[in-house]
Write a protein that holds these residues in place. Sequence first.
Motif, PDB file in Angstrom:
ATOM      1  N   THR A  46       0.830  -1.218   0.000  1.00 59.27           N
ATOM      2  CA  THR A  46       0.000   0.000   0.000  1.00 59.27           C
ATOM      3  C   THR A  46       0.854   1.254   0.000  1.00 59.27           C
ATOM      4  OG1 THR A  46      -0.114  -0.067   2.413  1.00 59.27           O
ATOM      5  CG2 THR A  46      -1.894  -1.149   1.193  1.00 59.27           C
ATOM      6  N   GLN A  47       2.184   1.101  -0.054  1.00 57.96           N
ATOM      7  CA  GLN A  47       3.059   2.274  -0.066  1.00 57.96           C
ATOM      8  C   GLN A  47       4.323   1.957  -0.846  1.00 57.96           C
ATOM      9  OE1 GLN A  47       3.770   4.324   3.690  1.00 57.96           O
ATOM     10  NE2 GLN A  47       5.932   4.510   3.191  1.00 57.96           N
ATOM     11  N   VAL A  64      -2.620   3.476  -3.406  1.00 62.02           N
ATOM     12  CA  VAL A  64      -1.211   3.359  -3.052  1.00 62.02           C
ATOM     13  C   VAL A  64      -0.706   4.725  -2.618  1.00 62.02           C
ATOM     14  CG1 VAL A  64       1.107   2.789  -3.875  1.00 62.02           C
ATOM     15  CG2 VAL A  64      -0.868   1.471  -4.672  1.00 62.02           C
TER      16      VAL A  64
END
Length: 606
Positions: A46-47, A64
């Motif tokens: 997610t990053q 993201v």
Amino acid sequence: AVLGGILEDLPNSITGKVIGNGIYLSSNSTFNVEVVDQDLMRVMGTQINDVTELPIQCRHGSIVKIANTRMSAEDDYYLKFEGENNLDGPGRWVECPAPGIVKSFDATNMPHVLQRMSDGHFLVKKYTWADREVGDNETNPIPSFVGSKINRVLFFRNRLTFLSGENVITSRPGNLTTPNFWCDTALTVSGIDPIDIACSSTFPSDLYDGIEVPAGLLCFSTNEQYLFSSDAEIMNPDTAKLRSVSKYNYNEVVPPISLGSTIGYIDNSNKYSRFMEMANVAREGPPNVIDTSTLVPTLLPKDLDMLANSRENSIVLFGKTGSQDIIGFKYLNTGDKRPLSSWFRWKHNNNLKYHFIVNDQYYFLDTDNFLQSINLVQEDDDPAIDQDDVNYLLHLDNYTTIQGGVYNATTKITTFTHGSNGCVFNWESSVTKPNPVVNKLVVVDSNVNAVRLGRYAECTITSTGATFTVPGDWSGAVLNIGYLYEYNVEFPRFYLQKAGEGSVSSDVNSRLTIHRMKLNFGKIGLYSTTLTRVGKADYTEVYESTDLDEYDASDAPYLDEKIKDIPIYERNLNVDVTLKSSHPAPATLRSMSWEGDWSPMHYRRV
């Protein structure tokens, strides 16, 4: 084959789905994915730190965070994958807000809209406000007015502007249908981003109102004034400035007004209010501020709460809720100079609730809850008499026209009945009768073909209000009917004045005996003067503009101009002169002069 083999070897707690040349993995519990060779396969959660690592095919709706710099959150932003036809697979990445943050305002606590409907009714409703579409609380923070009181809503440079606490908050320009107080993008500062800027002072400086001037938006706190402006051609969050320009007290209840070249506002910090004017407001240097009411320091009450202004008619009217008095300021500007200004007072029959000026008409609402108006300039439907190509305005309060009177030759009285023969005066029961200073309901004949042109008679209303009577024969004519009111001018003390360099001074040490005063009238009918003298009884004399043997019987007894001498012969310190008129005829005073004996008493200043 590679992706299929990975799916077969996944633990039962992890679910996988092949999307293009990748696998979307999900689970109800945390898990790690390790890639041995980054050249063969990359993994993304997610990053990520590099936007170039985003795949060209992904699960629709995936969000993201692009962290960019590990040590700072100011350059972080969020992207959301939008698949074609809202399906997993090929698509595009678009900027979006961070998951889980507040994205919208509570419209119940925001300013509401008063909307005029097509049927003439008005609708009060909640407004539609744009949501936060990008960033987080660092890159796209919540506006400062959230959780605070909005003191004023303004419109400045195509932006909706809120004054809240010590901050000026503007929306993005160009859209009032759905005002947007959020940034356009979290990637950079945009010229269309909203502005949220606070003033700085050593005193509490909550901003209560503002008014636009050529240099910017002039904002008012209770003890200081600020200019919201930009030194650049385009105003944006980087170029906007809010700087202090003056430090004067301000009554936050009464909004400032524009008098054309100056800004007027009320200062109520003392026992009486003061009317202040500010001129030459610029981005550099202090403005010029003067006390316009310094000549009448006790005229304006402290708790004024209403202000009506008409720049076209050069008039300002001050009001106070629950008071009958209206204080007026009349001025004349020629270029950057003001050669004439004066103060006056109107008295209503009831206590005032609200007033305003629209299109040369002064509207007021009193405790009768009956909306009334006063024309600031003469209108076509105002009662008037035309005589020798001169129009004479009749002065009647709550006026209207009536007709259909029935004359009784025995009693020599004409009776008018409401609702009969075109006679309608139902307003009489809707408004309070004037104070007993005059309190006369009269009819005036303004028909140019009538023998009684300009004559008037007092009416007597029956107890039921259904009829009223007038002495004499007033049948067969359309008449103006209304209340008389008193016109009163109190002249100031007379002194010999000497002009200096840019000023005029009064000689108060010399001896002055006033022989007579000359009143220069414009349109004039009937008036009276009263001399109030020390040690003597008041002397009142009534003057008529024309004597009975000086005009034809079918003409109005008025003149378009006249100069009248008023005998006085008193020392200036012992006499006061008052001009009054309680007649439908006009009494237009243009100027006044005096004649007398003056002696310097051999005083010399050293």
